[in-house]
Design an enzyme around this catalytic site. Structure first.
Site, PDB file in Angstrom:
ATOM      1  N   THR A 188       0.878  -1.146   0.000  1.00 41.45           N
ATOM      2  CA  THR A 188       0.000   0.000   0.000  1.00 41.45           C
ATOM      3  C   THR A 188       0.923   1.204   0.000  1.00 41.45           C
ATOM      4  O   THR A 188       2.107   1.064   0.289  1.00 41.45           O
ATOM      5  CB  THR A 188      -0.868   0.009   1.293  1.00 41.45           C
ATOM      6  OG1 THR A 188      -1.744  -1.115   1.270  1.00 41.45           O
ATOM      7  CG2 THR A 188      -1.707   1.260   1.438  1.00 41.45           C
ATOM      8  N   GLY A 242      -5.288  -6.177   5.282  1.00 41.17           N
ATOM      9  CA  GLY A 242      -6.367  -5.253   5.571  1.00 41.17           C
ATOM     10  C   GLY A 242      -7.440  -5.786   6.488  1.00 41.17           C
ATOM     11  O   GLY A 242      -8.006  -5.044   7.300  1.00 41.17           O
TER      12      GLY A 242
END
Length: 319
Positions: A188, A242
């Protein structure tokens, strides 16, 4: 008489304008800034090829310089984090934008969010397929709509309506990156900043997990999970698995420990990252209201950088 009256009024207006201009401009609230950025936590060993290492250092340095120049000139934290993340989205080295990983169906679905700590305004998009820079659409969701979160085709259509740059799915595919990082499952990009007016902002963008099911949404676009900013406490941008960041509301809970238990930023991050998450699951960056920063991760590496008004400018991949 009327002519004389208008002359006097005109002179007075000019005089008032002149003296107003001479008044000193208000000084920034704190006069200092801090910017922290990351390029994703994951399996990045120290045996990384020199060419890849240099690419990380070079791109992180350029991204950090972009944000630093904005903050140094008195710009806002929200502008700085958006521009930094846009640059990283455009760079194929990272799992966001141009370098996003594939879903199990062989498609690209991107997520992003941005948050303004001065008023807790935020914007987020998920599962977008044609938006070149998801972070910019997230910013527009925050600034131009009464909503916070758009997903899927509706988000792509909103981007078209708001005039962001659109691309075909082929744009996101980068064969060189896929060959180099085919074993990296996490990644990310993000940025957190404190500007000279004391405002904090955070931005996070991702292509998601490698081989994810179509429609899966991770923590990056979810306020409180992978992204959070609050002027009372801190700003946080996370990276990793996540589902775990959502489950434990990682970003918000760091802020909550600071606000409700008066923890320092260091202690709050350590308490959440190393006690709530298992090893090799992620990392994060954070900046508090006083300009202190933390870069921490429980994986083998996380490209990151920090710059502040005291002259610090540092890029690292490993601890």
């Amino acid at each position: 008489m009327k002519s004389l009256f208008f002359v006097i009024v005109t002179v007075l207006i000019i005089a008032v304008t002149f003296f107003v201009d001479l008044k000193p401009k208000p000084e920034p609230v704190n006069g200092k800034y801090t910017l922290v950025i990351h390029g994703g936590a994951g399996s990045i060993g120290k045996d990384l090829p020199d060419s890849v290492k240099k690419a990380y250092i070079s791109s992180m340095t350029e991204a950090l310089s972009i944000g630093k120049s904005i903050l140094e000139a008195g710009g806002s934290a929200i502008d700085a984090v958006e521009k930094v993340v846009m640059f990283l989205e455009d760079h194929p080295q990272y799992n966001a934008g141009k370098g996003a990983v594939l879903t199990s169906a062989g498609t690209f679905e991107l997520d992003a969010s941005i948050m303004d700590g001065s008023n807790l305004s935020s914007g987020a998009v998920a599962c977008v397929k044609t938006i070149k820079n998801p972070i910019s659409l997230a910013r527009l969701v925050m600034d131009k709509t009464e909503h916070i979160f758009f997903a899927g085709e509706a988000a792509d259509e909103l981007g078209k309506t708001l005039g962001v740059e659109l691309v075909d799915q082929d744009y996101f595919k980068d064969e060189r990156r896929m060959k180099q990082f085919e074993n990296m499952k996490k990644g990310t990009v993000g940025a957190v900043a404190l500007d000279m007016n004391g405002n904090i902002a955070a931005a996070t963008s991702t292509g998601g997990r490698m081989g994810k099911m179509p429609g899966r949404v991770g923590d990056s676009p979810i306020i409180g999970a992978g992204n959070y900013a609050n002027n009372k406490t801190c700003g946080v941008s996370g990276t990793g698995i996540g589902e775990l960041f959502i489950k434990h509301q990682i970003a918000f809970n760091i802020s909550a420990l600071m606000e409700y238990k008066n923890y320092s930023l260091d202690y709050a991050v350590s308490e959440i990252l190393h006690k709530q998450l298992e090893p090799n699951t992620g990392g994060l960056i954070a900046v508090d209201k006083n300009g202190n920063h933390v870069i921490d991760f429980n994986t083998s590496g996380m490209p990151s950088g920090v710059a502040n008004s005291d002259g610090l400018f540092e890029i690292k991949i490993w601890k």
